[in-house]
Motif scaffolding. Sequence first.
Motif, short mmCIF file in Angstrom:
data_model
loop_
_atom_site.label_atom_id
_atom_site.label_comp_id
_atom_site.label_asym_id
_atom_site.label_seq_id
_atom_site.Cartn_x
_atom_site.Cartn_y
_atom_site.Cartn_z
N LEU B 52 0.85 -1.16 0.14
CA LEU B 52 -0.06 -0.10 0.01
C LEU B 52 0.73 1.18 0.01
O LEU B 52 1.75 1.40 0.70
N ALA B 53 0.36 2.26 -0.99
CA ALA B 53 0.89 3.59 -0.61
C ALA B 53 0.47 4.36 0.36
O ALA B 53 -0.54 4.02 0.60
N PRO B 54 1.04 5.49 0.72
CA PRO B 54 0.46 5.93 1.80
C PRO B 54 -0.90 6.67 1.76
O PRO B 54 -1.66 6.58 2.78
N TRP B 55 -1.54 6.96 0.66
CA TRP B 55 -2.70 7.33 0.33
C TRP B 55 -3.69 6.29 0.21
O TRP B 55 -5.05 6.68 0.19
N GLU B 56 -3.04 4.94 0.48
CA GLU B 56 -4.08 3.75 0.25
C GLU B 56 -4.45 3.51 1.70
O GLU B 56 -5.45 2.49 1.73
N TYR B 59 -5.55 6.48 7.21
CA TYR B 59 -5.17 7.74 7.73
C TYR B 59 -3.55 7.89 7.60
O TYR B 59 -2.95 8.29 8.22
N ARG B 60 -3.48 7.66 6.16
CA ARG B 60 -1.98 7.69 5.65
C ARG B 60 -0.83 7.09 6.52
O ARG B 60 -0.09 7.77 6.85
N LEU B 82 5.75 4.62 8.46
CA LEU B 82 5.39 4.09 7.27
C LEU B 82 5.65 2.58 7.27
O LEU B 82 5.07 1.98 6.37
#
Lengths: 196, 574
Positions: B52-56, B59-60, B82
Amino acid sequence: MDRRLFLVSGLFAASLSLSGARAAWAAPAPAASALTAPQMRFLSAFCDTIIPATDTPGALAAGVPAFIDRIAVRASDEAQIAALRTSIDGLERVLDTAAGRPFAAAPAPVRHTVLAQVDAASMLGRKDCRVPATSADDADGATYRLLKAITVWGFYTSEAGGSQDLRFELVPGGYAPDIELAADWRNYCNETVLGQ
Amino acid sequence: MSISKDFDAIVIGSGITGGWAAKELTQRGLKVAMIERGRVVEHGTDYATETLAPWEFDYRAQRDPAATHEGLAGYGMSNANLNGASSLYPLTQAPGFFVAPEDHPYQTPQDAPFNWTRAYVMGGRSLVWGRKCFRMSDLDFTANKLDGHGTDWPIRYADLAPWYDHVESFIGVSGSTEGIAHLPDGQFQPPMALNHVEQKFKEWMEAHYPGRKFIPSRLANMTEAKPDEGRSNCQYRNLCARGCSFGAYFSTQSSTLPAAQATGLLTVLTDSRVVSIEHDPATRRASGVRMRNTTTGATTTVTGRTIFLCASSFNSTALLLQSTSEAFPTGLGNTSDVLGRYIMDHASGVQVVAHVPGYQDRNYTGFRPTNHFIPRFRNVGGDTSPAFLRGYGIQLDAARANWEAGAFGAGIGDDLKRKARQRGDWRLRFNLFAETLPDAENRLTLDPAARDKDGIAQIRVALRFGANERKLLDDAIAQSVEMAEGFGATVVSRPGEGYAIKGAIHEMGGVRMGRDPATSMLNGFNQMHAVENVFVTDGSAMASSAWQNPSLTYMAMTARAAAYAVDEIKQGKI
């Protein structure tokens, strides 16, 4: 409302519906907005001034105002929402006065000039706007830093900010320990710095 | 109710040591049940947040803001979360690996808070560990005997050395051969490299401080693939604690579990919490375990000829305390009142950060999943530091600031976006880990009143770091500052007056090994003195903490104990 902000509010609506769709797969949908409609207009102008669209998308295209509202709702009880509204109203009055008109309705260059002055004053002697406020801090400065921090965070962790302005790389595949810094280097949004 | 299955061995826990016990025992021909209290986590398919990317993330990749309810100001905003390695900020997008403390409460004294980080899932903390692999040496195995703190280890380096070889070769450890007597070399794949500033610091420090070395970390992230085992070399993603489909770091799932399953002799029982080890007074042996299905609450008994207790230090200790009988009213095998005592962790949680001027043209790419290491240099190799006993290690790296440094600083608009894209300055970061002296008053007990949701007594952890630990860390801080400034860096962050000492998620002890049944629970093969078919091979067996990360030693002890147990079984002794 000038043309740009009109466009902005359209984007804002689009990003709201996007966040609604995303919320379906884990978190409860926000019960309500933390901020009033006028405050959301102010917040949109604020975010657009902190991170405008340039050769890459800005905070509005990244849906940052809706992101901030969503986090605020999730994080806050009624008293905290009331306090946030009061803080934002206080900052808005400062910016309206400095702009000589409603900040949200001012042209982009005016907004930039006004906010750059507030930024310089609020960040004086500080390296990081995320540092929590203390009771000794000026209230409007603390509100400014908090809103700036979450605007910045919301943008660079968004797909637009993270993959179109910065770079996103899930699988680097190797490690080059000592290379020249390229002139066109762009940071990776997902570089995790160990041990912070 | 009893299930009819009778196993040659029962392994309690599926983490770093449980997986090793299962592998070694099945490969030696034993029919094994491995019992895990948590849910199944399948390699790859159950690493839900891996890609997952942060935007996925909702809550980031920060903690759910509702968890703190501190308003907008309480929302975390840091890329440090992260990689999923922080138990305080579990990635909540999907069922995570870490335990939520409110789901599994425990007690601590008011004056001694202790953050007990746990992962109650298949694979346990092997999925989320720091992956540092450092051997202990006779400097450590003789320390208790020489200074009188704790009991003498019943083993020496020569006993474990072949098992360190065995473990390192199998799990895949990257590292460099250095010839340091108190940090013995092992079976290494090529090391992960030092970057430019780390290399410069190494050259400067080793020239100015004879006897000190700054070496590549020794890490269970592979730099060479093991294609026969379906394991890739590290891809430099630095997302290890989310799980790794490449199998590039050692976990139960990537390494020991498939080896054990390949024998056809392994039965894995998940969602099953062992609540006691059953003792048969007629044979004076353990006869099996009673376990509770964590979903249905149903209780069953599994019988086995030998037991390997690998439930993690504090849970293994607690399980023995809970396993009372007429023969052992204060806990299984507790003939000496040692059970639960001498718990330890590394004295840590302190960091020195220094800004390094210059080197602006030097860069690196890839997200290296480790810092590097300054091995102990106090009270060893000619150094005599009479102010304190024993020593400490420093985990150190140099890194350029990521986008956060530019983006959260002064400036708005174009200026902010430009700064966020640029590499930040270099910083040195010293993370300090000191040895903790064994102390009988550092103790784990069962709370007389508080129960958990399974109705089992909660654990009470009373662990206080003492004067020697503070002196060690004071010196480690002073030395870090001195080295940073000598190198030309400016210290920007260091622990303040009266800083809090924290553990390092290296909790150990409670079921210590020793030479004398009157003062220890286990012999030199991790075998219980009083109940010969019970082996305890996780960190609870440790007689001293030493100063280096302990998991490799747990694995070596487990493999050695398994080989011994199978020999004993074949000879009809247990």
